[in-house]
Scaffold this active site. Structure first.
Site, short mmCIF file in Angstrom:
data_model
loop_
_atom_site.label_atom_id
_atom_site.label_comp_id
_atom_site.label_asym_id
_atom_site.label_seq_id
_atom_site.Cartn_x
_atom_site.Cartn_y
_atom_site.Cartn_z
N ASP A 21 0.82 -1.21 0.00
CA ASP A 21 0.00 0.00 0.00
C ASP A 21 0.86 1.27 0.00
O ASP A 21 0.34 2.38 0.04
CB ASP A 21 -0.98 0.02 1.17
N ASP A 202 0.83 14.70 31.96
CA ASP A 202 1.61 13.76 31.13
C ASP A 202 2.98 13.50 31.76
O ASP A 202 3.47 12.37 31.77
CB ASP A 202 1.84 14.34 29.73
N ASN A 238 -0.65 23.99 32.16
CA ASN A 238 -1.22 23.01 31.24
C ASN A 238 -0.10 22.55 30.29
O ASN A 238 0.13 21.37 30.08
CB ASN A 238 -2.36 23.65 30.49
N ASP A 365 -9.66 16.50 28.09
CA ASP A 365 -10.20 17.31 27.01
C ASP A 365 -10.29 16.46 25.73
O ASP A 365 -9.28 16.17 25.13
CB ASP A 365 -9.37 18.58 26.80
N GLU A 555 -1.26 7.47 20.85
CA GLU A 555 -1.80 8.19 22.00
C GLU A 555 -2.96 7.48 22.67
O GLU A 555 -3.09 7.48 23.89
CB GLU A 555 -2.25 9.58 21.52
#
Length: 618
Positions: A21, A202, A238, A365, A555
Site C-alpha cells: 500500500d 503527562d 497546562n 479534554d 496516543e
C-alpha cells in the site's frame, strides 16, 4: 548469527515486495508474500546459511532495524537475528527504554530551540520566546541567542499576568521559558508527535516510566522544571505555551517527588527540601484558594481566561456558537468578532468558555462528563489527587524532617486529608452504586456519571477495605472491556445528546493514565486477580496492534474494538511515521513499562503468544 547487507538496496527490495500500500510500513493490511529471503553470517562474518523472514511481525522488525541502521549514516547494516525474531513484549520494552525516551526529550536552549520555535504551533514567521520578568538569568540568556536566531523575539512577561494580558497575546503565540542550568536548558519529555512542550499531568506518568527504566536524570529534571513553573508562572502549566498561562493541570507533584526520592535518596535532603517547599506553595496558592477551593471544603478545576480559547481547531465550537448566534441574529463570524473585541457582552459565552478552559485544565479534554459544567464540579479525580498531596506531605515531613518542615507540621496534613475524606464521603460517595461521583457545588447534587476518574480514590488510598471491595466489583462491571478500561461506561454513552460528536476521553476509548492509576490502586489494596486481568487486557491490545502495524504505539485506543484506529476529535498522535516509530507516545510508553513490571510470568508468556484475553480469562 546476523544479517549483513547494503541498507539502501535491501530496503528498496523489501518495501517493493512487502509494502503493497506504499505507506513505508509493513502491516497486516499489506498484500505481499509475507516472506523475505536474506543471508545470515556467523561471528566470523563468514556466510552461515540462507534464511527466510516470515510473517508481518518479523518483516516489520527487519524494516525497523534497517531504518535504525540507516539513521546512523551507515551504508551496510549488521542486524543480529535475535532482533528480527525478538519476542513482542521484549521488543516493546527495549525500544521504549533504548530509543523512545531520548527521542521525546527536549531542551529550550541553543541546541534545542530551533525545533520548538519552528513547529506547527508557532503561528506566524516570528519565533517568540516568552520569559518571566522574574527570571533575569533567562532574560539575559535568550537575548544573547538572538544573533543565532534572526527571527527570534524575546518577550519579557509582566510581573502580574492577568487573563486580559494573556488574551492580548493570543494572536502572538510563543513558547514559555523553562529552567536553565548554566548554558543548557533543563531537559523534559514531551508527549509525542506534534507536541514540543512540557505538559502537566503527562509528565508525571512519563516519570513513572522513566523511573522504571532507571532514567532518574530525566525524571528529576522534569520535577525541577515544574518547580521553575510554580516559582515564575505561579502554577504548573497546562503546557509551556503562551495561551496556557491562566491554566494548570491535575496535581501530581507530591507523588512525583516522593517516588523519585524513594528511588534515589542520593538526590539529598537539600534537594528534597527545596522541591517540597515549592510543592506546598502550589498546594496552598493554586488549589487551596478560591476559585479552585469551594465553600464546601472541596476543590474544582477553574481555569481563568477571557474570550475564545485560541488553541482549539477551527470550527471546534461552531455547534454551540451557532445556537448563540441565532439568538443574537447574526452569523458565527460576527458573533465571535464582536465577542472578542468586547462590543458584545455575553455572560452565557463567558460561562461556557470558563467551563471549556476548566475541562482542559482537568486534562480530560474533552468528555461529556465535563462539557459545559466542569467549573461547577467538585470532581472525584481532583479531590483524590489533593488527598494524595496531603498524605504525601504528611509522610515526607514525618519521615525526613522529624514531623516539622519550616513550621509546617506533618500532623496538620494528616488532619487535612481526613477532613477531605469525610467531605468526599458526605458529598460524593454513592452506596448503591459503590463509587464516588463528581459533585455539582452549584446544584448541590451528585452527577452519577460513570467514569474511570471515579476510581482515582483507589490510587490515592482513600478507601477503607469495605469500600474498596465494593468499588473494585463495580469497576469490573462498568468499565472493563476487551482491551482494558474505558474512559466512561457503556451506559453513559446512551445519555449523551443524540447525534453528538464522539469525545475522545469517553467510551469506547481508553487512556494510559486511567489504567496506570487503577493498576496501582488494585496492587495497593491486594486485588491481584483483577490487577493481572486488567494489565493483560491493556498490554494485549497494545502488543497486538504493535505486532500488526509496524510497532505503532500511539496516543489512544478504542478498548472495545481493541484497536488504535481512533480518530475522535484530534486524531491519534503517533500513527504517522515512516519505517519505524522512534518515540511512541509518552504515557503510553510508561503504561507498557509499568504493565510489564506488574504482569506475572505466565501471563507475559501468553502475551507474547498474543492469546486472546477473552480465552485467557473465561
Amino acid at each position: 548469527m546476523h544479517f549483513k547487507g547494503n541498507i539502501k538496496e535491501t530496503l528498496s527490495h523489501l518495501l517493493e515486495q512487502e509494502d503493497t500500500d506504499g505507506d513505508k510500513k509493513i502491516t497486516v493490511e499489506d498484500q505481499g508474500p509475507k516472506q523475505f529471503d536474506i543471508a545470515l553470517y556467523g561471528d566470523d562474518n563468514a556466510f552461515a546459511k540462507a534464511y527466510t523472514i516470515k510473517g508481518t511481525y518479523h518483516l516489520s522488525n527487519f524494516l525497523q532495524e534497517l531504518a535504525l541502521e540507516r539513521a546512523l549514516s551507515k551504508i551496510e547494516a549488521v542486524i543480529p537475528l535475535w532482533k528480527i525474531e525478538e519476542q513482542p513484549t521484549s521488543r516493546i520494552n527495549r525500544m521504549i527504554r533504548d530509543y523512545f525516551w531520548d527521542d521525546l526529550t527536549r531542551t529550550i536552549d541553543k541546541k534545542g530551540l530551533a525545533n520548538i520555535l519552528t513547529d506547527t504551533k508557532a503561528g506566524d514567521s516570528v519565533q517568540r520566546m516568552y520569559v518571566p520578568g522574574t527570571d533575569q538569568e533567562g532574560i539575559a540568556y535568550y537575548n544573547n541567542l538572538k544573533t543565532g536566531f534572526p527571527n527570534l523575539e524575546v518577550v519579557v512577561l509582566p510581573l502580574e499576568i492577568t487573563p486580559e494580558y494573556v488574551k492580548s497575546i493570543n494572536e502572538k503565540p510563543g513558547i514559555l521559558a523553562l529552567g536553565l542550568e548554566g548554558k543548557n536548558g533543563i531537559p523534559f519529555v514531551v508527549p509525542g508527535g506534534r507536541f514540543n512542550e512540557m505538559y502537566g499531568w503527562d509528565s508525571y506518568f512519563e516519570g513513572v516510566g522513566l523511573l522504571l527504566d532507571n532514567r532518574v536524570d530525566l525524571a528529576k529534571a522534569m520535577i525541577d522544571n515544574f518547580c521553575y513553573q510554580i516559582t515564575h508562572y505561579g502554577k504548573i502549566l497546562n503546557a509551556n505555551r503562551s495561551y496556557y498561562l491562566t491554566r494548570t493541570q491535575p496535581p501530581y507533584l507530591s507523588s512525583f517527588i516522593r517516588e523519585i526520592f524513594e528511588k534515589d535518596p542520593t538526590l539529598g535532603k537539600e534537594w528534597l527540601a527545596s522541591v517540597l517547599a515549592i510543592a506546598i506553595q502550589e498546594y496552598e496558592t493554586v488549589w487551596m484558594r478560591a476559585p479552585r477551593y469551594t465553600d464546601n471544603g472541596l476543590n474544582r478545576y477553574y481555569a481563568q481566561g477571557v474570550g475564545v480559547p485560541p488553541e482549539t481547531e477551527e470550527g471546534h465550537f461552531d455547534e454551540y456558537l451557532a445556537v448563540v448566534a441565532k439568538k443574537e441574529g447574526c452569523s458565527i463570524e460576527e458573533l465571535v468578532s464582536n465577542y472578542q473585541n468586547g462590543s458584545l457582552d455575553l455572560p452565557e459565552l463567558d460561562r461556557y468558555f470558563t467551563h471549556d478552559r476548566s475541562l482542559r485544565e482537568s486534562g480530560h479534554d474533552t468528555s461529556w462528563r465535563l462539557d459545559d459544567v466542569c467549573a461547577d464540579l467538585n470532581t472525584v479525580d481532583l479531590n483524590s489527587l489533593l488527598y494524595k498531596y496531603e498524605i504525601d506531605f504528611e509522610y515526607l515531613i514525618a519521615t525526613y524532617f522529624a514531623g516539622n518542615f519550616k513550621g509546617k507540621k506533618s500532623r496538620y496534613y494528616k488532619e487535612s486529608a481526613l477532613a477531605r475524606k469525610e467531605r468526599m464521603d458526605t458529598f460524593m460517595w454513592d452506596e448503591d452504586k459503590s463509587q464516588y461521583f463528581d459533585y455539582n457545588c452549584v446544584t448541590k447534587q451528585k452527577t452519577e456519571f460513570e467514569s474511570a476518574s471515579n476510581y482515582f480514590p483507589l490510587w490515592a488510598g482513600l478507601l477503607d477495605n469495605d469500600k474498596a471491595m465494593k468499588t473494585v466489583r463495580r469497576l469490573m462491571i462498568d468499565l472493563k472491556e476487551k482491551g482494558g478500561l474505558a474512559g466512561t461506561s457503556r451506559a453513559m454513552n446512551t445519555i449523551i445528546p443524540e447525534g453528538a460528536v464522539q469525545r475522545q476521553w469517553d467510551y469506547p476509548n481508553g487512556w494510559a493514565p486511567h489504567q496506570m492509576m487503577i493498576w496501582r490502586g488494585l496492587k495497593a489494596y491486594g486485588f491481584d486477580k483483577e490487577l493481572q486481568e486488567l494489565v493483560y487486557r491493556w498490554l494485549w491490545m497494545i502488543t497486538r496492534n504493535a505486532v500488526d502495524y509496524n510497532g505503532v504505539i500511539p496516543e489512544k485506543y478504542d478498548v472495545v474494538s481493541a484497536t488504535h484506529k481512533v480518530f475522535a476529535e484530534y486524531g491519534n498522535v503517533g500513527t504517522e511515521f515512516d519505517y519505524i516509530t522512534t518515540s511512541g507516545f509518552g504515557w503510553m510508553n510508561a503504561s507498557c513499562q509499568l504493565g510489564l513490571s506488574l504482569l506475572n510470568p505466565k501471563l507475559r508468556a501468553a502475551l507474547d503468544n498474543l492469546e486472546d484475553p477473552e480465552k485467557v480469562f473465561n
